[in-house]
Design a protein around this motif. Structure first.
Motif, PDB file in Angstrom:
ATOM      1  N   ILE A   7     -56.322  15.215   2.132  1.00 16.55           N
ATOM      2  CA  ILE A   7     -56.881  16.520   2.500  1.00 16.55           C
ATOM      3  C   ILE A   7     -55.759  17.531   2.689  1.00 16.55           C
ATOM      4  O   ILE A   7     -55.828  18.652   2.172  1.00 16.55           O
ATOM      5  N   GLU A   8     -54.703  17.154   3.400  1.00 15.28           N
ATOM      6  CA  GLU A   8     -53.587  18.071   3.619  1.00 15.28           C
ATOM      7  C   GLU A   8     -52.910  18.443   2.303  1.00 15.28           C
ATOM      8  O   GLU A   8     -52.501  19.593   2.113  1.00 15.28           O
ATOM      9  N   ARG A   9     -52.809  17.498   1.382  1.00 11.06           N
ATOM     10  CA  ARG A   9     -52.244  17.812   0.053  1.00 11.06           C
ATOM     11  C   ARG A   9     -53.121  18.829  -0.667  1.00 11.06           C
ATOM     12  O   ARG A   9     -52.614  19.778  -1.280  1.00 11.06           O
ATOM     13  N   SER A  10     -54.432  18.657  -0.615  1.00  5.29           N
ATOM     14  CA  SER A  10     -55.350  19.594  -1.264  1.00  5.29           C
ATOM     15  C   SER A  10     -55.230  20.991  -0.659  1.00  5.29           C
ATOM     16  O   SER A  10     -55.242  21.987  -1.380  1.00  5.29           O
ATOM     17  N   ILE A  11     -55.108  21.056   0.655  1.00  5.23           N
ATOM     18  CA  ILE A  11     -54.929  22.343   1.333  1.00  5.23           C
ATOM     19  C   ILE A  11     -53.625  22.989   0.875  1.00  5.23           C
ATOM     20  O   ILE A  11     -53.588  24.174   0.527  1.00  5.23           O
ATOM     21  N   GLY A  12     -52.559  22.225   0.863  1.00 10.47           N
ATOM     22  CA  GLY A  12     -51.259  22.744   0.433  1.00 10.47           C
ATOM     23  C   GLY A  12     -51.286  23.242  -0.998  1.00 10.47           C
ATOM     24  O   GLY A  12     -50.747  24.308  -1.306  1.00 10.47           O
ATOM     25  N   GLU A  13     -51.901  22.485  -1.883  1.00 12.33           N
ATOM     26  CA  GLU A  13     -51.992  22.886  -3.291  1.00 12.33           C
ATOM     27  C   GLU A  13     -52.811  24.161  -3.450  1.00 12.33           C
ATOM     28  O   GLU A  13     -52.443  25.051  -4.225  1.00 12.33           O
ATOM     29  N   TYR A  14     -53.912  24.260  -2.712  1.00 16.20           N
ATOM     30  CA  TYR A  14     -54.761  25.450  -2.777  1.00 16.20           C
ATOM     31  C   TYR A  14     -53.970  26.685  -2.337  1.00 16.20           C
ATOM     32  O   TYR A  14     -53.961  27.715  -3.016  1.00 16.20           O
ATOM     33  N   ILE A  15     -53.297  26.571  -1.202  1.00 17.37           N
ATOM     34  CA  ILE A  15     -52.544  27.714  -0.669  1.00 17.37           C
ATOM     35  C   ILE A  15     -51.370  28.070  -1.587  1.00 17.37           C
ATOM     36  O   ILE A  15     -51.141  29.244  -1.887  1.00 17.37           O
ATOM     37  N   ALA A  16     -50.631  27.075  -2.036  1.00 15.83           N
ATOM     38  CA  ALA A  16     -49.462  27.326  -2.890  1.00 15.83           C
ATOM     39  C   ALA A  16     -49.843  28.045  -4.181  1.00 15.83           C
ATOM     40  O   ALA A  16     -49.047  28.831  -4.706  1.00 15.83           O
ATOM     41  N   ALA A  17     -51.039  27.803  -4.681  1.00 15.40           N
ATOM     42  CA  ALA A  17     -51.483  28.426  -5.930  1.00 15.40           C
ATOM     43  C   ALA A  17     -51.969  29.861  -5.733  1.00 15.40           C
ATOM     44  O   ALA A  17     -52.098  30.603  -6.715  1.00 15.40           O
ATOM     45  N   ARG A  18     -52.212  30.276  -4.482  1.00 15.26           N
ATOM     46  CA  ARG A  18     -52.845  31.578  -4.251  1.00 15.26           C
ATOM     47  C   ARG A  18     -52.066  32.545  -3.376  1.00 15.26           C
ATOM     48  O   ARG A  18     -52.409  33.726  -3.312  1.00 15.26           O
ATOM     49  N   TYR A  19     -51.069  32.057  -2.678  1.00 17.96           N
ATOM     50  CA  TYR A  19     -50.336  32.909  -1.731  1.00 17.96           C
ATOM     51  C   TYR A  19     -48.843  32.826  -1.995  1.00 17.96           C
ATOM     52  O   TYR A  19     -48.356  31.854  -2.560  1.00 17.96           O
ATOM     53  N   ARG A  20     -48.114  33.857  -1.543  1.00 20.54           N
ATOM     54  CA  ARG A  20     -46.665  33.894  -1.745  1.00 20.54           C
ATOM     55  C   ARG A  20     -45.874  33.870  -0.446  1.00 20.54           C
ATOM     56  O   ARG A  20     -44.682  33.596  -0.463  1.00 20.54           O
ATOM     57  N   ARG A  21     -46.516  34.181   0.682  1.00 18.45           N
ATOM     58  CA  ARG A  21     -45.785  34.241   1.954  1.00 18.45           C
ATOM     59  C   ARG A  21     -46.703  33.734   3.069  1.00 18.45           C
ATOM     60  O   ARG A  21     -47.312  34.517   3.780  1.00 18.45           O
ATOM     61  N   ALA A  22     -46.772  32.429   3.216  1.00 19.39           N
ATOM     62  CA  ALA A  22     -47.680  31.795   4.178  1.00 19.39           C
ATOM     63  C   ALA A  22     -46.930  31.334   5.423  1.00 19.39           C
ATOM     64  O   ALA A  22     -45.749  30.994   5.368  1.00 19.39           O
ATOM     65  N   VAL A  23     -47.644  31.318   6.543  1.00 17.56           N
ATOM     66  CA  VAL A  23     -47.131  30.790   7.806  1.00 17.56           C
ATOM     67  C   VAL A  23     -48.144  29.785   8.344  1.00 17.56           C
ATOM     68  O   VAL A  23     -49.322  30.116   8.486  1.00 17.56           O
ATOM     69  N   GLU A  24     -47.680  28.565   8.624  1.00 18.94           N
ATOM     70  CA  GLU A  24     -48.553  27.582   9.273  1.00 18.94           C
ATOM     71  C   GLU A  24     -48.359  27.664  10.771  1.00 18.94           C
ATOM     72  O   GLU A  24     -47.235  27.585  11.275  1.00 18.94           O
ATOM     73  N   VAL A  25     -49.462  27.792  11.494  1.00 19.33           N
ATOM     74  CA  VAL A  25     -49.439  27.814  12.960  1.00 19.33           C
ATOM     75  C   VAL A  25     -49.862  26.435  13.453  1.00 19.33           C
ATOM     76  O   VAL A  25     -50.884  25.895  13.044  1.00 19.33           O
ATOM     77  N   GLY A  26     -49.046  25.854  14.325  1.00 26.01           N
ATOM     78  CA  GLY A  26     -49.367  24.559  14.916  1.00 26.01           C
ATOM     79  C   GLY A  26     -49.069  23.392  14.001  1.00 26.01           C
ATOM     80  O   GLY A  26     -49.872  22.468  13.895  1.00 26.01           O
ATOM     81  N   VAL A  27     -47.912  23.393  13.377  1.00 24.09           N
ATOM     82  CA  VAL A  27     -47.563  22.341  12.409  1.00 24.09           C
ATOM     83  C   VAL A  27     -47.510  20.959  13.050  1.00 24.09           C
ATOM     84  O   VAL A  27     -47.871  19.975  12.429  1.00 24.09           O
ATOM     85  N   GLY A  28     -47.054  20.872  14.285  1.00 25.97           N
ATOM     86  CA  GLY A  28     -47.010  19.579  14.979  1.00 25.97           C
ATOM     87  C   GLY A  28     -46.312  18.507  14.171  1.00 25.97           C
ATOM     88  O   GLY A  28     -45.243  18.726  13.611  1.00 25.97           O
ATOM     89  N   ASN A  29     -46.927  17.349  14.096  1.00 19.60           N
ATOM     90  CA  ASN A  29     -46.355  16.215  13.369  1.00 19.60           C
ATOM     91  C   ASN A  29     -47.006  16.015  12.002  1.00 19.60           C
ATOM     92  O   ASN A  29     -46.949  14.919  11.444  1.00 19.60           O
ATOM     93  N   ASN A  30     -47.640  17.056  11.468  1.00 15.45           N
ATOM     94  CA  ASN A  30     -48.356  16.954  10.201  1.00 15.45           C
ATOM     95  C   ASN A  30     -47.853  18.001   9.207  1.00 15.45           C
ATOM     96  O   ASN A  30     -48.532  18.994   8.938  1.00 15.45           O
TER      97      ASN A  30
END
Length: 135
Positions: A7-30
């Motif tokens: 699921i996290e890979r799918s989220i990452g792939e979706y975002i990487a294909a559509r955005y150029r300057r992303a910030v993850e809030v609450g990265v924690g251990n994931n």
């Protein structure tokens, strides 16, 4: 646990294909999604309220979304969070509004905030877009 990484890979792939300057809030251990977005050159940084979090290849800074340092987020076209507590969603919306970015959230289980925003299907995961930036 393997299912969550997919699921996290799918989220990452979706975002990487559509955005150029992303910030993850609450990265924690994931860091799985952030790592994919960083590899695509689309990640500005990650934040977490806990100090001392480190992940290879990622810039992680300490920040509290309830009292964010807006300078960290300036220029972001996306703020996103993977499985945040539902109490974090209102300040995430406020942050995205203040810097004029999209906001995507992948919720824990059936947890959603308010009306759930716009549902975005990115494969095995449903993201909730709570805010769209003005273009």
């Amino acid at each position: 646990m393997c299912r969550y990484k997919h699921i996290e890979r799918s989220i990452g792939e979706y975002i990487a294909a559509r955005y150029r300057r992303a910030v993850e809030v609450g990265v924690g251990n994931n860091p799985e999604a952030a790592g994919l977005i960083a590899a695509a050159g689309a990640l500005m940084l990650c934040t977490d309220i806990r100090p001392g979090i480190r992940h290879d290849g990622l810039t992680v800074v300490t920040d509290d979304v309830f009292e964010p340092d807006l300078r960290l987020y300036e220029g972001a076209d996306l703020i996103y969070a993977v499985r945040p507590g539902v109490e974090m969603v209102p300040p995430l919306i406020a942050l995205a509004d203040r810097i004029d970015s999209d906001l995507l959230v992948y919720h824990l289980g059936c947890e959603i905030y308010g009306d759930g925003g716009e549902v975005v299907d990115c494969g095995p995961a449903l993201l909730h877009r709570y805010r769209c930036r003005r273009l």
